[in-house]
Enzyme design. Structure first.
Site, PDB file in Angstrom:
ATOM      1  CE  LYS A   6     -18.093 -19.008  30.595  1.00 39.14           C
ATOM      2  NZ  LYS A   6     -19.257 -19.428  29.809  1.00 39.14           N
ATOM      3  CD1 TRP A  47     -14.872 -20.024  33.910  1.00 43.67           C
ATOM      4  CD2 TRP A  47     -13.474 -21.512  33.013  1.00 43.67           C
ATOM      5  NE1 TRP A  47     -14.421 -19.501  32.730  1.00 43.67           N
ATOM      6  CE2 TRP A  47     -13.561 -20.400  32.163  1.00 43.67           C
ATOM      7  CE3 TRP A  47     -12.655 -22.570  32.645  1.00 43.67           C
ATOM      8  CZ2 TRP A  47     -12.851 -20.323  30.965  1.00 43.67           C
ATOM      9  CZ3 TRP A  47     -11.946 -22.503  31.465  1.00 43.67           C
ATOM     10  CH2 TRP A  47     -12.046 -21.380  30.633  1.00 43.67           C
ATOM     11  CB  THR A  93     -22.415 -30.935  14.426  1.00 44.78           C
ATOM     12  OG1 THR A  93     -22.962 -29.786  13.760  1.00 44.78           O
ATOM     13  CG2 THR A  93     -20.985 -31.128  13.979  1.00 44.78           C
ATOM     14  CD  GLU A 130     -17.460 -31.405  15.309  1.00 48.80           C
ATOM     15  OE1 GLU A 130     -17.686 -32.378  16.066  1.00 48.80           O
ATOM     16  OE2 GLU A 130     -18.116 -30.352  15.350  1.00 48.80           O
TER      17      GLU A 130
END
Ligand code: ADP
Length: 567
Positions: free
Chosen positions: A453, A458, A192, A342
């Site tokens: 936030k 959100w 990653t 992944e």
């Protein structure tokens, strides 16, 4: 009672054998670097070969690597661009029972050395254009015993263990009997990008590679078949070029590789000259192509791209404005796909559902989402307490995923907290915040770490960016959180205007205001010449946040209106 079917192992040699025995005449075209012009820019040379030759050389590579004393599970790294040689490694290395470890060439040399050491790679295949790095890599990586240089170098490199790949392949005996492989054996690995902490290794199995290839090719996925000519611009070090080298080989599609030539003009020329039908890359690549197609059309010399059926876009969100621009100005169809290192990577693809008119606004809105799962992939949403959330197209939650080509752990057992059990089943937490609707369309709102936030609510930076990028004067936009004493965080828009154009904060806000609640609208806009892009073509928001986190409302282009929380 058990069924009676054969338990044939799903392994990469089956793909290699298909190109050797069924598609031997199908072409593989690569743009290689022939030299440099006076400005030092690379000059392309077009190389043509066939699957038959690729298969022969892949089997020789496999035989040669085993002849060096490598044994099952040993890692063979690549630091290479997209080309037929890299494809040979894709097929030959796993077929020898070894593990193909593709390393991102755009990383910092120290990170490259860290990754090579972490994976304990014994062999490195390195592109000739990066040969200058060899002494430093050798010094930093004691596990590395052999280095094979892909492509000619002006002089031989007089270091022990370093040799020319082509000579090595020619002189090696082809492997004709593949080792016994369990489909759960490792076939390939990728790290990653390490945007949070050290990079983590994801190890693909033979089984996951075969299943991913099978599942990504059908019509409602990437739509790859023998008659196709596929140009993956996405690098082969980035999640196996989204699996396309394997998928194309499995189904016999012609492959075209651009090497280091990923600018708009090179890509457009290659698409035209090779009559490409499918191509794939991140949004920044398609922005470069769009600009080139517009330029050529305005100059009265449009490219002829009649056979180009789809441009696959993924890696970050494709703005609806871009999808519309390709469709309306050039008749070209962008297919958005979503996934991660992944997940091999394909998780979802965003086609137009049955019954919806493809030219309708609804179709464009859906195509700008990340789409529905490919078969065998499951998605769900969780709140911060780990409770499942409704799939109503509105409720945002942490996106979790499971499926036969989704990682169940990282290499050496790191990052275990991303993998967890829910009702007795294993899941992976993607770190994305998304919505899911009643039809299964997934819509990424943000990476959890990029979400803004504000007053406990959100705000999706991705939604705001996509809306702002539809403005005609805007080239690129990133919306990030800046600290705010009252609301904790508030959105700040960082914008690069198109060449020769400018735009004010107020113009941008009135442009996007009809689509958002007032408290979502950015408090300020910064115009800048460039936005930093990382090694996988994504905006480096962390750098922007470091730069602008405490951006004060007295600087630059600002409207410090207090957010109205009534909506
Ligand atoms: P990283 O970005 O951490 O280097 P990957 O290259 O594996 O890792 O990218 C995975 C992430 O990229 C996803 O979790 C998602 O946030 C983002 N991504 C990939 N495709 C899309 C897409 N079509 N739209 C929005 N985000 C996407």
């Amino acid at each position: 009672m058990q069924g009676n079917m054969m338990d044939v192992q799903l392994t990469v040699p089956t793909i290699l054998e298909r190109i050797r025995t069924q598609y031997a005449g199908r072409e593989v075209v690569s743009l290689l670097v022939a030299g440099r012009d006076e400005q030092g820019n690379p000059v392309p040379h077009k190389h043509r070969t066939t699957y038959g030759q690729v298969a022969d050389r892949a089997r020789r590579l496999a035989g040669g690597l085993l002849g060096l004393g490598l044994t099952k599970g040993d890692r063979v790294a690549t630091l290479a661009v997209n080309s037929f040689r890299h494809l040979e490694a894709y097929l030959g290395v796993p077929s020898a029972g070894l593990v193909l470890h593709t390393v991102n060439i755009r990383l910092h040399p120290e990170q490259i050395a860290w990754i090579l050491n972490h994976a304990e790679d014994r062999v490195l295949l390195i592109e000739n254009v990066f040969a200058a790095m060899i002494p430093a890599i050798k010094a930093a990586c004691p596990h590395l015993e052999h280095i094979l240089v892909l492509g000619p170098t002006p002089q031989p490199i007089p270091l022990p263990g370093v040799r020319d790949y082509d000579t090595f392949v020619q002189e090696s005996e082809a492997l004709t009997r593949y080792p016994d492989l369990d489909e759960r054996d490792a076939a390939a690995m990728c790290y990653t990008s390490g945007t949070t902490g050290n990079p983590k290794g994801v190890v693909y199995t033979h089984r996951s590679t075969v299943l991913h290839s099978l599942a990504s090719a059908p019509k409602d996925g990437l739509n790859v078949g023998e008659a196709d000519t596929v140009l993956p611009i996405v690098p082969m070090f980035h999640v196996n070029a989204w699996g396309l080298p394997y998928t194309c080989a499995m189904y016999g599609a012609k492959q075209v590789y651009a090497g280091v030539f990923a600018d708009g003009r090179s890509v457009a020329t290659l698409l035209q000259d090779e009559a490409v039908t499918i191509t794939a890359g991140v949004p920044t690549i398609w922005m470069g192509l769009l600009a080139e197609l517009d330029r050529a059309a305005q100059a009265g010399q449009p490219y002829v791209l009649g056979g180009l059926e789809r441009l696959i876009v993924g890696g970050s969100a494709a703005p609806e404005a871009m999808i519309r621009a390709f469709q309306t100005r050039h008749g070209l169809s962008l297919l958005q796909a979503w996934g991660m290192t992944e997940t091999h990577p394909l998780g979802t693809a965003s086609g137009v559902p049955y019954g919806v008119d493809a030219s309708s606004d609804e179709a464009f809105t859906l195509r700008a989402k990340q789409g529905r799962t490919v078969p065998l992939i499951e998605l769900d949403l969780l709140d911060d307490q780990g409770q499942r959330l409704p799939h109503d197209g509105k409720t945002m939650g942490r996106l979790i995923i499971r499926g036969p080509w989704v990682a169940s752990s990282y290499f050496k057992g790191e990052g275990q907290s991303n993998f967890f059990d829910l009702d007795g089943q294993g899941w992976f937490d993607t770190g994305d915040i998304a919505t899911l609707d009643e039809r299964g369309y997934m819509h990424i709102q943000d990476r959890a770490k990029d979400l803004i936030k504000s007053g406990g609510e959100w705000i999706s930076s991705v939604d705001l960016e996509n809306a702002i990028m539809a403005h005609p004067a805007v080239n690129l936009c990133a919306v990030i959180a800046m600290d705010d004493p009252k609301w904790d965080e508030r959105p700040l828009a960082v914008v690069t205007p198109k060449p020769g154009q400018s735009v004010t904060h107020d113009e941008l806000i009135s442009f996007i205001a009809p689509r958002f609640a007032k408290w979502w609208l950015p408090d300020a806009t910064v115009l800048t010449d460039s936005i930093p892009i990382g090694a996988t073509g994504k905006i480096l928001k962390r750098e922007l946040r470091d730069q602008y986190r405490s951006y004060s409302s007295t600087q630059g282009l600002v409207t410090p209106a207090a957010p109205d929380r009534s909506e």
